[in-house]
Design an enzyme around this catalytic site. Structure first.
Site, short mmCIF file in Angstrom:
data_model
loop_
_atom_site.label_atom_id
_atom_site.label_comp_id
_atom_site.label_asym_id
_atom_site.label_seq_id
_atom_site.Cartn_x
_atom_site.Cartn_y
_atom_site.Cartn_z
N TYR A 141 -1.60 10.87 -8.23
CA TYR A 141 -1.84 9.47 -7.87
C TYR A 141 -2.10 8.69 -9.15
O TYR A 141 -3.06 8.96 -9.88
CB TYR A 141 -3.03 9.40 -6.92
CG TYR A 141 -3.42 8.01 -6.43
CD1 TYR A 141 -2.57 6.92 -6.53
CD2 TYR A 141 -4.67 7.81 -5.83
CE1 TYR A 141 -2.93 5.66 -6.07
CE2 TYR A 141 -5.04 6.56 -5.35
CZ TYR A 141 -4.18 5.50 -5.49
OH TYR A 141 -4.55 4.25 -5.02
N LYS A 169 2.07 9.41 -5.75
CA LYS A 169 1.73 8.12 -5.17
C LYS A 169 1.65 7.13 -6.33
O LYS A 169 0.77 7.23 -7.18
CB LYS A 169 0.40 8.17 -4.41
CG LYS A 169 -0.02 6.81 -3.84
CD LYS A 169 -1.41 6.86 -3.22
CE LYS A 169 -1.85 5.46 -2.76
NZ LYS A 169 -3.24 5.44 -2.25
#
Length: 300
Positions: A141, A169
């Protein structure tokens, strides 16, 4: 003309779900389960549990495990659950990853350590320790607006060689960079910013980890379905209708948990909008703006 939908290893429509709290600040497991059930009933095939929107910086390791177990019990075995395990302490993240594996997660979400701003070498060391802590696949992420650190492309290239690192992400907002991560490194890319999701689709993303999905899960799914059916105009029309809601949900300085809770209260999913300090609930003006944005998108 139908396009080929890229593989989505953690599902296609995910929301970083909020965690419900009682007035005294304790975890409301019934409310949290209701949030999970609401999302699954409205377009989602995956959920992120104990991410930032779930107020993970304020929950304990024990609470994170109990929240994950409660959500798994609420949604059953078919929904992909990704457990947030990212912290700025490697030992803590290792413990969370091991716990997530025991408590029914399908994967882990690993954000860059925040505030202490490690070097790229430090990021790789941190990532490697957490990746090796369990058998679960990993979604890295990248959200420098919150962590102060961006994952360099060369760092991604090294981490992509590890079998368990399979997805990203991306909340950096660089669409071309996201395309390169997907095509050159063969990592599945998930949009980490609702406002950029349509653009990410055009650059090879397989899905989204949303906040607006608390209200717009069906609409996001419809947008994805239209896009991958080759109906790019229809996808753009759906996205355009969602924009007032996205702006309202993401337009508050401490968006995420605060706007997600207020949204869920407006929808009748939970009966309060309690958050843990240092966050505070939306004030009346912010609440009215959120309601207006959701109404303008036809979501309430």
């Amino acid at each position: 003309m139908t396009s080929v939908a890229p593989a989505a290893p953690f599902g296609r429509v995910l929301t970083a779900m909020a965690t419900a709290f009682h007035e005294d600040g304790s975890v409301d497991f019934d409310g949290t389960s209701a949030i999970a059930a609401h999302l699954v009933a409205n377009g989602h095939d995956g959920l992120v549990v104990s991410g930032t929107t779930g107020e993970s910086p304020t929950t304990t390791i024990e609470e994170d495990g109990e929240i994950l177990a409660a959500v798994r019990a609420a949604v059953g075995p078919s929904i992909k659950l990704v457990a947030g395990v990212g912290t700025n302490t490697t030992v803590h993240s290792v413990e969370l990853a091991q716990q997530a594996e025991k408590n029914g997660a399908d994967g882990v979400l690993l954000v860059t350590p925040y505030y202490n701003k490690p070097s790229q070498k430090g990021l790789l060391h941190h990532f490697r320790q957490v990746v090796d802590a369990s058998e679960l696949p990993v979604m890295l992420y990248d959200v420098p607006s919150r962590t102060g650190t961006t994952i360099a492309f060369d760092t991604y290239a090294e981490a992509a060689q590890w079998d368990k690192v399979i997805a990203v992400k991306d909340a950096v907002g660089d669409l071309v960079r996201a395309l390169r991560i997907n095509t050159e490194l063969d990592l599945a890319v998930y949009s980490g910013d609702d406002a950029n999701t349509l653009g990410f689709l055009a650059h090879g993303a397989c899905g989204v980890v949303s906040v607006a999905g608390h209200a717009a899960g069906n609409e996001i799914k419809a947008m994805f379905d239209a896009w991958f059916a080759g109906d790019t105009v229809g996808a753009r029309q759906i996205f355009t209708r969602m924009l007032p809601a996205i702006d309202a949900i993401m337009g508050v300085p401490n968006y995420g948990a605060t706007t997600a809770k207020a949204t869920l209260q407006l929808l009748g999913v939970i009966n309060n909008r309690n958050v843990r300090s240092p966050l505070v609930p939306l004030d009346d003006e912010e609440y009215a703006a959120l309601r207006a944005g959701l109404a303008a998108s036809g979501l309430i």
